[in-house]
Design an enzyme around this catalytic site. Sequence first.
Site, short mmCIF file in Angstrom:
data_model
loop_
_atom_site.label_atom_id
_atom_site.label_comp_id
_atom_site.label_asym_id
_atom_site.label_seq_id
_atom_site.Cartn_x
_atom_site.Cartn_y
_atom_site.Cartn_z
N GLU A 38 0.82 -1.22 0.00
CA GLU A 38 0.00 0.00 0.00
C GLU A 38 0.86 1.27 0.00
O GLU A 38 0.45 2.30 -0.56
CB GLU A 38 -0.95 0.01 1.19
CG GLU A 38 -2.10 -0.99 1.09
CD GLU A 38 -1.75 -2.36 1.65
OE1 GLU A 38 -0.56 -2.61 1.93
OE2 GLU A 38 -2.67 -3.19 1.79
N PHE A 57 -11.78 -6.86 13.60
CA PHE A 57 -10.70 -7.35 12.75
C PHE A 57 -10.32 -6.28 11.73
O PHE A 57 -11.18 -5.73 11.05
CB PHE A 57 -11.14 -8.64 12.04
CG PHE A 57 -10.09 -9.16 11.08
CD1 PHE A 57 -8.85 -9.60 11.56
CD2 PHE A 57 -10.32 -9.17 9.71
CE1 PHE A 57 -7.88 -10.05 10.68
CE2 PHE A 57 -9.35 -9.62 8.84
CZ PHE A 57 -8.12 -10.05 9.32
N GLN A 58 -9.04 -6.01 11.65
CA GLN A 58 -8.49 -4.98 10.75
C GLN A 58 -9.11 -3.61 11.00
O GLN A 58 -9.29 -2.82 10.08
CB GLN A 58 -8.61 -5.39 9.28
CG GLN A 58 -7.73 -6.62 8.96
CD GLN A 58 -7.53 -6.86 7.47
OE1 GLN A 58 -8.42 -6.59 6.67
NE2 GLN A 58 -6.37 -7.37 7.11
N LYS A 84 -17.48 -0.39 5.61
CA LYS A 84 -17.93 -1.36 4.61
C LYS A 84 -19.44 -1.29 4.37
O LYS A 84 -19.90 -1.39 3.24
CB LYS A 84 -17.53 -2.77 5.05
CG LYS A 84 -17.71 -3.80 3.94
CD LYS A 84 -17.08 -5.14 4.31
CE LYS A 84 -17.17 -6.10 3.13
NZ LYS A 84 -16.54 -7.39 3.45
N MET A 101 24.46 8.26 2.68
CA MET A 101 24.36 9.57 3.29
C MET A 101 24.62 9.50 4.80
O MET A 101 25.28 10.37 5.38
CB MET A 101 22.99 10.19 3.01
CG MET A 101 22.87 11.63 3.45
SD MET A 101 24.11 12.72 2.69
CE MET A 101 23.19 13.37 1.29
#
Lengths: 565, 161
Positions: free
Chosen positions: A50, A112-113, A162, A473
Amino acid sequence: MQISGAQMVIEALIKEGVDTVFGYPGGAIMNVYDEIYKQDGFKHILNRHEQASIHAAEGYAKASGKVGVAMITSGPGFTNAVTGLADAYMDSIPLVVISGQVPMSLIGTDGFQEIDAIGISRPCTKHNYLVTDAADLPRILKEAFYIARTGRPGPVHVDIPKDITAQIAEFDYDFALELETYKPHVKGNPRQIKKAIDAIANAKRPLFYLGGGIINANASDEVRKLVQITGIPAVETFMARGVLSHEDALLIGMLGMHGSYAANMAMSETDLVIGLGVRFDDRVTGKLSEFAKNADVIHVDIDPASISKLVHADYPIVGDLKNVAGDMLSQVDKINSDKYETWRDTINNFAELHPLTFHEDTQRIKPQWVVKRVGELLGDDANISTDVGQHQMWAAQFYPFSRPRQFISSGGLGTMGFGFPAALGVKAASPEKTSINFTGDGSILMNCQELMTAVEQKIPVINIILNNNYLGMVRQWQTLFYDKRHSETDLSVQPDFVKLSEAFGGIGYRVNTKEEFDAALKDAVEKNVVAFIEVIVHRLENVMPMVPSGGSLFNMMLLEKKETK
Amino acid sequence: MTVNTDNSERRVVSVIVVNEASVLSRITNLFSGRGYNITSLTVAPIPDSKYSRLTIVTAGSVRVIEQITKQLHKLIPVLRVYEHDDIVEKEMALVKFSISENITEIDTLCQAYNGKIVNVSESVIITMVADEPKRIENFLQAIKRYNPKEIVRSGAVALER
């Protein structure tokens, strides 16, 4: 029209003229992905993480000037995307990011999630929404696009539970937005502009300080004219590379920590800073109390909060740069460009004293040579993205940029792993140009899974890995400021980058000589598939010149005059 | 250019915001995220409108206060930000005492600060005062010798003149 929340998302994206969406499906966003399956109004590109979806949308937005769109699921899908949101926020990139959320009935139950996405994205977005009724979706989506692209652009996050994506409600998108509390100030105050012009006409050593806001405002043409007609020298920030062409004699170069000696000296000697779309970042100013110490400051920006935030503006002008630069152009006859002849000579002397250059080495390729060489071979035909680190600074220093939106890099947040996915977005927005990503052996591993996206979607990004077997760096700072204690920066244990690319179906080259590099780049451009070109470069090369953190711009560490082997 | 290094002073900032979910956390996040102080914060809906009014007492240099007002204004649901000198400011405090304290003296003190005894039970009395925040400070000093059991301050509300 009565449709579901998921269908509304699709309809709204199409009405907003979106042609490409980057994303990754998951449980809470499945209703929307079901509608994506059924539509052909836009293309969906499946990234393999993502974070990469957001960076790809950023690359798309920066290259095209349009709003980038990404779609992700709840919980870990969203938290993976947070780095991208923060990156877009710091660099003022217009995005609309749509995330799924657990159903309304589960919010607050540690479902959940489930994660408080709106709570997390609040400090790293321009605005965000949790949709609690599908009937609000048309307004929210329209506002999201409007807020993302207007004023100082930025990412807007829309979190949709949802059950809301399944809810049926009335959809109408053809209405005028009324945002009583959000009205960006786009027209510059004419009196302030006149005062600024008078200040320029009276100055002896004025200096344009050009920033990324010029690119966001699509004001490069106006600014190029302004510089040309007034004959006033200009320095660019990292974010402004390409506003002026590298061929412009009045462009002194980039200023700041790794800016050129001439640019930083010009800023230290000027009596009038003309800041356009800049924000006086600490990587630009060095020690604030010593920055442009003898100068008055004109500061033009669309964001009032940027003005006098760090450096007091004597001539503050809030407005869209395209308007303000246009207004300034109509009054430039007051300015006599001959007046600055001595000033230009002074700056040219600075440039001759310590030019921006590097020392060649007979044994190993120098990383700066690679950047210059790509510039010679591809020049204007390439869009350049980068990751973060030494290679990024070399790209900014040595690539011959000729136009705005040619250089796409993570400036404010400094996100390693930005370059490759961003390059995918750049190529999707601008397929006629070769998409080059300069990266390092550290950065490339932070999103190398995007090889799969590039292969699947046939997006031929060429990744040039400047491999010094160091997290370069950080190693440079350890060498200079930590008595050479190279703590955890030796990356000698590495994958076989050629095989890594090939394992995904891309092509790979390992390059040790200049001849091999030319051949590899030519071959990669011709083959037109995603490529890794691993260039074995000098291990201990430092980015020079350099203003040590917190130091003054005029106090630079310079490239040693003589070659040391 | 000059760098402003002037001293911190108390300021009252009023913010008119759209009365919607999570608007308060946008404001408080802004203060915590940017390292600004909140001395007190009150919020309530404005009658017959879709807006609420926040009164924030903060402290900072002129430069910091300027940034606070600009950053507040940048938030999308913020309609207006006022940061004035010329304001009327009031605060309320409730104080609980044991019934065994000298109630007459306490009541007299309260009256001097626009207050009174508002509740009496078997073991305690509760008093209320409403005055300028500075005078509330004075009142709280003055009642120390009556051993207050609990003190609640409302935080300041303010209106520009």
